[in-house]
Design a protein around this motif. Sequence first.
Motif, PDB file in Angstrom:
ATOM      1  N   VAL A  48       0.838  -1.204   0.000  1.00  0.00           N
ATOM      2  CA  VAL A  48       0.000   0.000   0.000  1.00  0.00           C
ATOM      3  C   VAL A  48       0.873   1.254   0.000  1.00  0.00           C
ATOM      4  CG1 VAL A  48      -1.629   1.356   1.385  1.00  0.00           C
ATOM      5  CG2 VAL A  48      -2.014  -1.097   1.045  1.00  0.00           C
ATOM      6  N   PHE A  49       1.949   1.245   0.788  1.00  0.00           N
ATOM      7  CA  PHE A  49       2.877   2.379   0.768  1.00  0.00           C
ATOM      8  C   PHE A  49       3.411   2.623  -0.641  1.00  0.00           C
ATOM      9  CE2 PHE A  49       3.604   2.256   5.487  1.00  0.00           C
ATOM     10  CZ  PHE A  49       3.433   3.614   5.709  1.00  0.00           C
ATOM     11  N   GLU A  50       3.763   1.565  -1.345  1.00  0.00           N
ATOM     12  CA  GLU A  50       4.309   1.727  -2.693  1.00  0.00           C
ATOM     13  C   GLU A  50       3.263   2.305  -3.650  1.00  0.00           C
ATOM     14  OE1 GLU A  50       7.418   1.496  -3.764  1.00  0.00           O
ATOM     15  OE2 GLU A  50       8.097   0.982  -1.751  1.00  0.00           O
ATOM     16  N   LEU A  51       2.006   1.937  -3.456  1.00  0.00           N
ATOM     17  CA  LEU A  51       0.941   2.527  -4.284  1.00  0.00           C
ATOM     18  C   LEU A  51       0.792   4.017  -3.988  1.00  0.00           C
ATOM     19  CD1 LEU A  51      -1.756  -0.295  -4.168  1.00  0.00           C
ATOM     20  CD2 LEU A  51      -0.390   0.401  -6.143  1.00  0.00           C
ATOM     21  N   TRP A  52       0.866   4.389  -2.714  1.00  0.00           N
ATOM     22  CA  TRP A  52       0.801   5.811  -2.365  1.00  0.00           C
ATOM     23  C   TRP A  52       2.002   6.563  -2.927  1.00  0.00           C
ATOM     24  CZ3 TRP A  52      -3.556   7.789  -1.539  1.00  0.00           C
ATOM     25  CH2 TRP A  52      -4.518   7.214  -0.726  1.00  0.00           C
ATOM     26  N   PHE A  53       3.200   5.953  -2.875  1.00  0.00           N
ATOM     27  CA  PHE A  53       4.380   6.595  -3.455  1.00  0.00           C
ATOM     28  C   PHE A  53       4.168   6.823  -4.954  1.00  0.00           C
ATOM     29  CE2 PHE A  53       7.274   4.392  -0.106  1.00  0.00           C
ATOM     30  CZ  PHE A  53       6.958   5.365   0.820  1.00  0.00           C
ATOM     31  N   GLU A  59       1.439  13.046  -8.709  1.00  0.00           N
ATOM     32  CA  GLU A  59       1.013  14.392  -8.317  1.00  0.00           C
ATOM     33  C   GLU A  59       2.167  15.392  -8.388  1.00  0.00           C
ATOM     34  OE1 GLU A  59      -2.018  15.050  -7.993  1.00  0.00           O
ATOM     35  OE2 GLU A  59      -2.893  13.071  -7.698  1.00  0.00           O
ATOM     36  N   ILE A  60       3.356  14.981  -7.976  1.00  0.00           N
ATOM     37  CA  ILE A  60       4.517  15.873  -8.018  1.00  0.00           C
ATOM     38  C   ILE A  60       4.818  16.291  -9.453  1.00  0.00           C
ATOM     39  CG2 ILE A  60       7.029  15.943  -7.709  1.00  0.00           C
ATOM     40  CD1 ILE A  60       6.604  14.280  -5.142  1.00  0.00           C
ATOM     41  N   ASP A  61       4.741  15.349 -10.376  1.00  0.00           N
ATOM     42  CA  ASP A  61       4.992  15.695 -11.779  1.00  0.00           C
ATOM     43  C   ASP A  61       3.980  16.716 -12.292  1.00  0.00           C
ATOM     44  OD1 ASP A  61       7.312  14.238 -12.226  1.00  0.00           O
ATOM     45  OD2 ASP A  61       6.232  12.423 -12.812  1.00  0.00           O
ATOM     46  N   LEU A  82      -0.644  16.157  -1.520  1.00  0.00           N
ATOM     47  CA  LEU A  82       0.540  15.399  -1.113  1.00  0.00           C
ATOM     48  C   LEU A  82       0.607  15.300   0.412  1.00  0.00           C
ATOM     49  CD1 LEU A  82       3.261  16.886  -3.518  1.00  0.00           C
ATOM     50  CD2 LEU A  82       2.320  14.562  -3.592  1.00  0.00           C
ATOM     51  N   THR A  83       0.339  16.412   1.081  1.00  0.00           N
ATOM     52  CA  THR A  83       0.347  16.424   2.544  1.00  0.00           C
ATOM     53  C   THR A  83      -0.693  15.470   3.101  1.00  0.00           C
ATOM     54  OG1 THR A  83       1.066  18.727   2.523  1.00  0.00           O
ATOM     55  CG2 THR A  83       0.153  17.906   4.585  1.00  0.00           C
ATOM     56  N   VAL A  86       0.631  11.908   2.843  1.00  0.00           N
ATOM     57  CA  VAL A  86       1.643  11.607   3.860  1.00  0.00           C
ATOM     58  C   VAL A  86       0.996  11.509   5.241  1.00  0.00           C
ATOM     59  CG1 VAL A  86       3.805  12.349   4.932  1.00  0.00           C
ATOM     60  CG2 VAL A  86       3.451  12.700   2.487  1.00  0.00           C
ATOM     61  N   ARG A  87      -0.027  12.327   5.481  1.00  0.00           N
ATOM     62  CA  ARG A  87      -0.723  12.272   6.773  1.00  0.00           C
ATOM     63  C   ARG A  87      -1.331  10.887   7.004  1.00  0.00           C
ATOM     64  NH1 ARG A  87      -3.543  16.555   6.205  1.00  0.00           N
ATOM     65  NH2 ARG A  87      -2.280  17.970   7.502  1.00  0.00           N
ATOM     66  N   LEU A  88      -1.725  10.223   5.926  1.00  0.00           N
ATOM     67  CA  LEU A  88      -2.278   8.874   6.044  1.00  0.00           C
ATOM     68  C   LEU A  88      -1.238   7.846   6.464  1.00  0.00           C
ATOM     69  CD1 LEU A  88      -4.493   8.633   2.825  1.00  0.00           C
ATOM     70  CD2 LEU A  88      -5.316   8.700   5.184  1.00  0.00           C
ATOM     71  N   PHE A  89       0.041   8.144   6.233  1.00  0.00           N
ATOM     72  CA  PHE A  89       1.091   7.171   6.518  1.00  0.00           C
ATOM     73  C   PHE A  89       1.185   6.835   8.010  1.00  0.00           C
ATOM     74  CE2 PHE A  89       3.901   8.426   2.610  1.00  0.00           C
ATOM     75  CZ  PHE A  89       2.924   7.948   1.774  1.00  0.00           C
ATOM     76  N   ILE A  90       0.930   7.827   8.854  1.00  0.00           N
ATOM     77  CA  ILE A  90       1.079   7.588  10.291  1.00  0.00           C
ATOM     78  C   ILE A  90       0.037   6.587  10.802  1.00  0.00           C
ATOM     79  CG2 ILE A  90       1.006   8.666  12.576  1.00  0.00           C
ATOM     80  CD1 ILE A  90       2.322  11.140  11.322  1.00  0.00           C
ATOM     81  N   PRO A  91      -1.243   6.722  10.460  1.00  0.00           N
ATOM     82  CA  PRO A  91      -2.199   5.683  10.873  1.00  0.00           C
ATOM     83  C   PRO A  91      -1.858   4.300  10.318  1.00  0.00           C
ATOM     84  CG  PRO A  91      -3.362   7.659  10.207  1.00  0.00           C
ATOM     85  CD  PRO A  91      -1.927   7.883   9.851  1.00  0.00           C
ATOM     86  N   LYS A  92      -1.250   4.258   9.125  1.00  0.00           N
ATOM     87  CA  LYS A  92      -0.849   2.948   8.584  1.00  0.00           C
ATOM     88  C   LYS A  92       0.232   2.316   9.444  1.00  0.00           C
ATOM     89  CE  LYS A  92      -2.193   3.365   3.761  1.00  0.00           C
ATOM     90  NZ  LYS A  92      -3.170   4.401   4.053  1.00  0.00           N
TER      91      LYS A  92
END
Length: 273
Positions: A48-53, A59-61, A82-83, A86-92
């Motif tokens: 899931v992290f890799e999908l978010w990356f 989005e960055i592009d 983007l923020t 990344v905010r979702l990463f902490i609950p994961k």
Amino acid sequence: MASEQNTATDLDYKGYLKLANLLELQCPLADPAAECHDEMLFIVIHQVFELWFRLMIHEIDRVFTLLDQGDTLESERLIRRLTSIVRLFIPKLSVLETMIPSDFIKFRDLLKPASGFQSFQFREVEFASGSKEERYINMFRSDPEATARLKKRFAEPSLWDRFVKLLTRRGFDVHDEEAQIHTIVDVYRRGGDHDLRMLCESMIEYDEMFSLWREHHVRMAQRMIGGKPGTGQKPAEETYGKSGPLGTMGVEYLASTLNKRFFPILWAARTEM
């Protein structure tokens, strides 16, 4: 007849998302798998992290294109996206923390020499956002595609570089870091550059959230493995060349990344305001 044919060929949810393929990608290594129940949790969360990356790179592009076009409002909106990602990463990480160390140990050795340290998409996000360290590229020398992508990101202007070019086009002096700091202070103090001010706020919020995620990751790793080395640990010279030591040294390495900043000029400008 035509109606029946259309119904038979209509795209459904499963087909659109390629769920049959996606749900075949979780392949625990433990045998029997029942003895390492939490390996599935570990695999799913990291996939899931890799999908978010992947989404972050997408989005960055788009933000790059928008900044080059001078579209500050849409750039701000997508940086705030983007923020939010990344905010979702902490609950994961909180879900991962439901695994206890004794259960992690049951399958951890099976991961070697694989490590999250080897995520080229994460390095791509870092490079594109503005944190570039060439020595990381060496660790992907056995993967030509990853190496090419990282070399491209390393060579091209980062998010901050494109923002500075935008400021130049808007008539600001940004010829060195000191001038950039003074310009940011000026943007905040003047009344006519609200779009730039809010763009700065979205960028520093993104940077801050990334730092908070790094910190939580350190604490989680400490909780899981204590002072053990990372699973990708190899002799630093063997893995990264002679540019300097960079092994995955577990918590010690993760803690060393806590001072990384994508936009140090934005942070420095706070002191001057």
